[in-house]
Design a protein around this motif. Structure first.
Motif, short mmCIF file in Angstrom:
data_model
loop_
_atom_site.label_atom_id
_atom_site.label_comp_id
_atom_site.label_asym_id
_atom_site.label_seq_id
_atom_site.Cartn_x
_atom_site.Cartn_y
_atom_site.Cartn_z
N SER A 29 84.54 3.65 13.16
CA SER A 29 85.17 4.56 14.12
C SER A 29 86.62 4.17 14.38
CB SER A 29 84.36 4.60 15.42
OG SER A 29 84.21 3.26 15.89
N GLY A 30 87.26 3.62 13.35
CA GLY A 30 88.68 3.27 13.50
C GLY A 30 89.54 4.52 13.60
N HIS A 31 90.68 4.40 14.28
CA HIS A 31 91.55 5.56 14.46
C HIS A 31 92.79 5.49 13.59
CE1 HIS A 31 89.22 6.94 17.76
NE2 HIS A 31 89.34 5.78 18.40
N ILE A 32 93.01 4.38 12.94
CA ILE A 32 94.31 4.17 12.31
C ILE A 32 94.24 4.34 10.79
CG2 ILE A 32 96.22 2.54 12.03
CD1 ILE A 32 95.86 3.50 14.92
N ASN A 33 93.33 3.62 10.17
CA ASN A 33 93.22 3.67 8.71
C ASN A 33 92.01 4.51 8.32
OD1 ASN A 33 95.31 1.51 8.21
ND2 ASN A 33 93.86 0.38 9.49
N ASP A 34 91.94 4.93 7.04
CA ASP A 34 90.74 5.61 6.55
C ASP A 34 89.86 4.52 5.93
OD1 ASP A 34 91.81 8.07 7.21
OD2 ASP A 34 92.86 8.21 5.30
N LEU A 51 86.64 -0.57 2.01
CA LEU A 51 87.86 -0.12 1.33
C LEU A 51 88.67 0.68 2.35
CD1 LEU A 51 89.40 0.28 -1.43
CD2 LEU A 51 88.11 2.43 -1.66
N GLN A 52 89.95 0.38 2.46
CA GLN A 52 90.77 1.09 3.47
C GLN A 52 92.07 1.63 2.87
OE1 GLN A 52 91.15 -1.92 6.59
NE2 GLN A 52 89.81 -0.67 7.90
N ARG A 53 92.31 2.89 3.21
CA ARG A 53 93.64 3.45 2.92
C ARG A 53 94.48 3.19 4.16
NH1 ARG A 53 93.50 9.03 0.61
NH2 ARG A 53 92.20 9.38 2.42
N THR A 91 85.46 -14.67 8.75
CA THR A 91 86.82 -14.14 8.62
C THR A 91 86.77 -12.96 7.66
OG1 THR A 91 89.07 -14.50 7.80
CG2 THR A 91 87.35 -15.83 6.80
N LEU A 92 87.79 -12.12 7.71
CA LEU A 92 87.94 -11.11 6.66
C LEU A 92 88.27 -11.84 5.37
CD1 LEU A 92 90.05 -8.31 8.40
CD2 LEU A 92 87.64 -8.20 7.74
N ASN A 93 87.77 -11.32 4.25
CA ASN A 93 88.08 -11.87 2.93
C ASN A 93 88.59 -10.75 2.05
OD1 ASN A 93 86.95 -14.83 2.56
ND2 ASN A 93 85.57 -13.75 3.95
N TYR A 115 87.99 -5.44 1.49
CA TYR A 115 87.45 -6.68 2.06
C TYR A 115 85.97 -6.80 1.72
CZ TYR A 115 91.43 -6.47 5.41
OH TYR A 115 92.66 -6.42 6.01
N LEU A 116 85.45 -8.03 1.72
CA LEU A 116 84.01 -8.20 1.71
C LEU A 116 83.46 -7.54 2.97
CD1 LEU A 116 83.43 -12.00 0.84
CD2 LEU A 116 83.65 -10.04 -0.72
N PHE A 117 82.32 -6.88 2.85
CA PHE A 117 81.67 -6.30 4.01
C PHE A 117 80.93 -7.40 4.75
CE2 PHE A 117 78.18 -4.17 6.22
CZ PHE A 117 78.85 -3.11 6.80
N ILE A 118 81.12 -7.46 6.07
CA ILE A 118 80.43 -8.49 6.85
C ILE A 118 79.03 -7.98 7.20
CG2 ILE A 118 80.49 -9.83 8.99
CD1 ILE A 118 83.63 -9.55 8.71
N GLU A 119 78.04 -8.63 6.62
CA GLU A 119 76.65 -8.15 6.76
C GLU A 119 76.01 -8.71 8.04
OE1 GLU A 119 75.29 -6.02 4.76
OE2 GLU A 119 76.47 -6.12 2.91
N THR A 222 93.58 -6.52 20.68
CA THR A 222 92.44 -7.35 21.03
C THR A 222 91.33 -6.57 21.75
OG1 THR A 222 93.63 -7.95 23.03
CG2 THR A 222 93.76 -9.49 21.19
N LYS A 223 90.93 -5.45 21.17
CA LYS A 223 89.86 -4.69 21.84
C LYS A 223 88.51 -5.07 21.26
CE LYS A 223 91.05 -0.93 18.87
NZ LYS A 223 91.47 0.40 18.63
N LEU A 224 87.48 -4.65 22.02
CA LEU A 224 86.12 -5.06 21.67
C LEU A 224 85.73 -4.65 20.24
CD1 LEU A 224 83.47 -6.32 22.72
CD2 LEU A 224 82.74 -4.01 23.32
N ASN A 225 86.13 -3.44 19.83
CA ASN A 225 85.65 -3.03 18.50
C ASN A 225 86.47 -3.63 17.36
OD1 ASN A 225 87.89 -1.41 18.37
ND2 ASN A 225 86.79 0.52 18.43
N ASN A 226 87.29 -4.59 17.66
CA ASN A 226 87.94 -5.36 16.60
C ASN A 226 87.32 -6.76 16.44
OD1 ASN A 226 89.57 -3.38 15.61
ND2 ASN A 226 91.25 -3.83 17.01
N ILE A 227 86.14 -6.92 17.01
CA ILE A 227 85.37 -8.13 16.68
C ILE A 227 83.98 -7.69 16.20
CG2 ILE A 227 86.53 -9.70 18.29
CD1 ILE A 227 83.98 -9.41 20.02
N ILE A 240 88.37 -8.89 13.35
CA ILE A 240 88.81 -8.04 12.23
C ILE A 240 90.06 -7.26 12.62
CG2 ILE A 240 86.46 -7.87 11.31
CD1 ILE A 240 86.42 -4.96 12.47
N ASP A 241 90.45 -6.31 11.80
CA ASP A 241 91.58 -5.42 12.06
C ASP A 241 92.88 -6.21 12.29
OD1 ASP A 241 93.12 -3.24 12.50
OD2 ASP A 241 91.85 -2.34 14.04
N LEU A 242 93.35 -6.82 11.23
CA LEU A 242 94.48 -7.75 11.34
C LEU A 242 95.84 -7.08 11.06
CD1 LEU A 242 92.77 -10.81 9.59
CD2 LEU A 242 92.87 -10.27 12.03
#
Ligand code: ATP
Ligand code: MG
Ligand code: MG
Length: 372
Positions: A29-34, A51-53, A91-93, A115-119, A222-227, A240-242
């Protein structure tokens, strides 16, 4: 195949994903990237990726931005491995493109990364339990702690003057002078509120110039949905979301979290009686952040945490007011006077924090003692 799908084929072929593509969905539900989630079937089983555009209207320097992310994530990976952690989840990879770069530039002119998907972990859009807010504090503090000795000045400033409150104040004053919409006369009280507190625009910058506050790696979103929170343990495992990682001040990351996370009202609440700084939430976040930082903050940084909250809130309110005066050109609005309403909640919070400053300082001291 649509043009969009063709582009995605091109992009996917140009990353070093293993095996056969078996799933491809629009994700999150990100608002910035696809953002897309991909799955590949390999001999070792299924592997998933993000995968992000990248959003090019917001990020004008994607190559520098990715350089920042490469620097920070490879540093984190090393530290996590040295501490015996699971570096694929904590961490993101980055997954490299076939040409060895950390991004791919497609034939339509867009930049992509993977990035690797964090399972086994999830992101939450809303703070539902107080525990979530605490977990986000621990995660952002831990991020700060692991990067405390990172050479922050080698990072690119991908958005100039992002939290340079003095320069934001100059922009504000210019907006008042322009008075594009002729509203300045109606918002004299709010303008005065800013001018009476000009010291807040300079205090952190001056301390930084005097080397009383060190330059740090800051996250800036530093919002909640970035962890990511582990589905089993309920504990935050990864920041995430660096995209907005930049050199900055630790107190700014802390302060912005308090600004939006510890308010008792919504950012655009019209009934200002409902807006105040919730001291229980302030304490919870302070506890988590100080614990997460694990002794890496200096005494001056700890001293300035409450002021950081005040400065971030003041800066944000002043930006809303400037945008109101300019005719709502920057922040999206959904009703008349929306930016003015937002400005007023921020100033109400600043005024409330001024009253609560000594209580806030006492809370910081309580957790500072525990860390020492
Ligand atoms: P924002 O609106 O917060 O700026 P954004 O568009 O920049 O978002 P991200 O936060 O990077 O996008 O990613 C969007 C969502 O995708 C995240 O909230 C998360 O649910 C998911 N996500 C991103 N990276 C990963 C990852 N490595 N593993 C698992 N899920 C991820
Ligand atoms: Mg995000
Ligand atoms: Mg983002």
């Amino acid at each position: 195949m649509s043009g969009e799908e063709l582009i995605r084929r091109e992009v996917i072929e140009n990353f070093t994903f293993p095996g056969k593509l078996v799933e491809e969905i629009l994700y999150g539900s990100g608002h910035i990237n696809d953002t897309f989630r991909l799955a590949f079937e390999t001999e070792q089983g299924r592997k998933r990726y993000i995968l992000q555009r990248m959003n090019k209207s917001i990020f004008h320097k994607p190559v520098e931005l990715m350089e920042n992310i490469v620097g920070v994530t490879s540093w984190l990976r090393k530290k996590i491995l040295a501490n015996g952690g699971d570096a694929d989840r904590e961490t993101l990879n980055i997954v490299l493109a076939r040409d060895g770069r950390p991004y791919y530039l497609d034939s339509a002119g867009d930049y992509w990364r993977a990035y690797l998907f964090i399972e086994g972990a999830s992101c939450y859009d809303k703070v539902e339990k107080r525990e979530d807010f605490y977990q986000s504090a621990v995660a952002f503090g831990h991020f700060q702690g692991l990067l405390a000795d990172y050479p922050a000045k080698t990072l690119h400033e991908t958005i100039m003057n992002f939290h340079n409150t003095a320069s934001r104040l100059d922009d504000f004053k210019a907006a008042v002078l322009r008075d594009t919409c002729g509203y300045a006369g109606d918002v004299q009280r709010e303008i005065r509120f800013v001018l009476e507190r000009e010291h807040l625009a300079y205090v952190l910058g001056e301390m930084q110039a005097e080397k009383k506050l060190p330059l740090r790696v800051t996250h800036n979103d530093t919002k909640l949905n970035n962890i990511m929170i582990d589905d089993k343990t309920g504990k935050a495992i990864c920041v995430i979301d660096l995209d907005t990682v930049m050199p900055g001040l630790a107190v700014n990351d802390f302060g912005d979290s308090i600004r939006f996370g510890a308010s008792t009202g919504d950012e655009d609440e019209r009934d200002l009686a409902k807006v105040s700084c919730d001291m229980e939430l302030f304490e919870l976040y302070t506890k988590g952040f100080v614990e997460g930082c694990a002794g890496s903050l200096t005494d001056e940084e700890l001293d300035m945490l409450p002021i950081g909250a005040m400065v971030m809130t003041y800066e944000c309110g002043m930006r809303f007011l400037a945008d109101h005066l300019d005719g709502d050109v920057y922040f999206k609005t959904h009703r008349e006077g929306h930016n003015l309403d937002r400005c007023r909640t921020q100033f109400k919070l600043v005024a409330d924090m001024e009253k609560k400053l000594s209580a806030m300082n006492a809370i910081v001291d309580k957790y500072r003692q525990r860390e020492r």
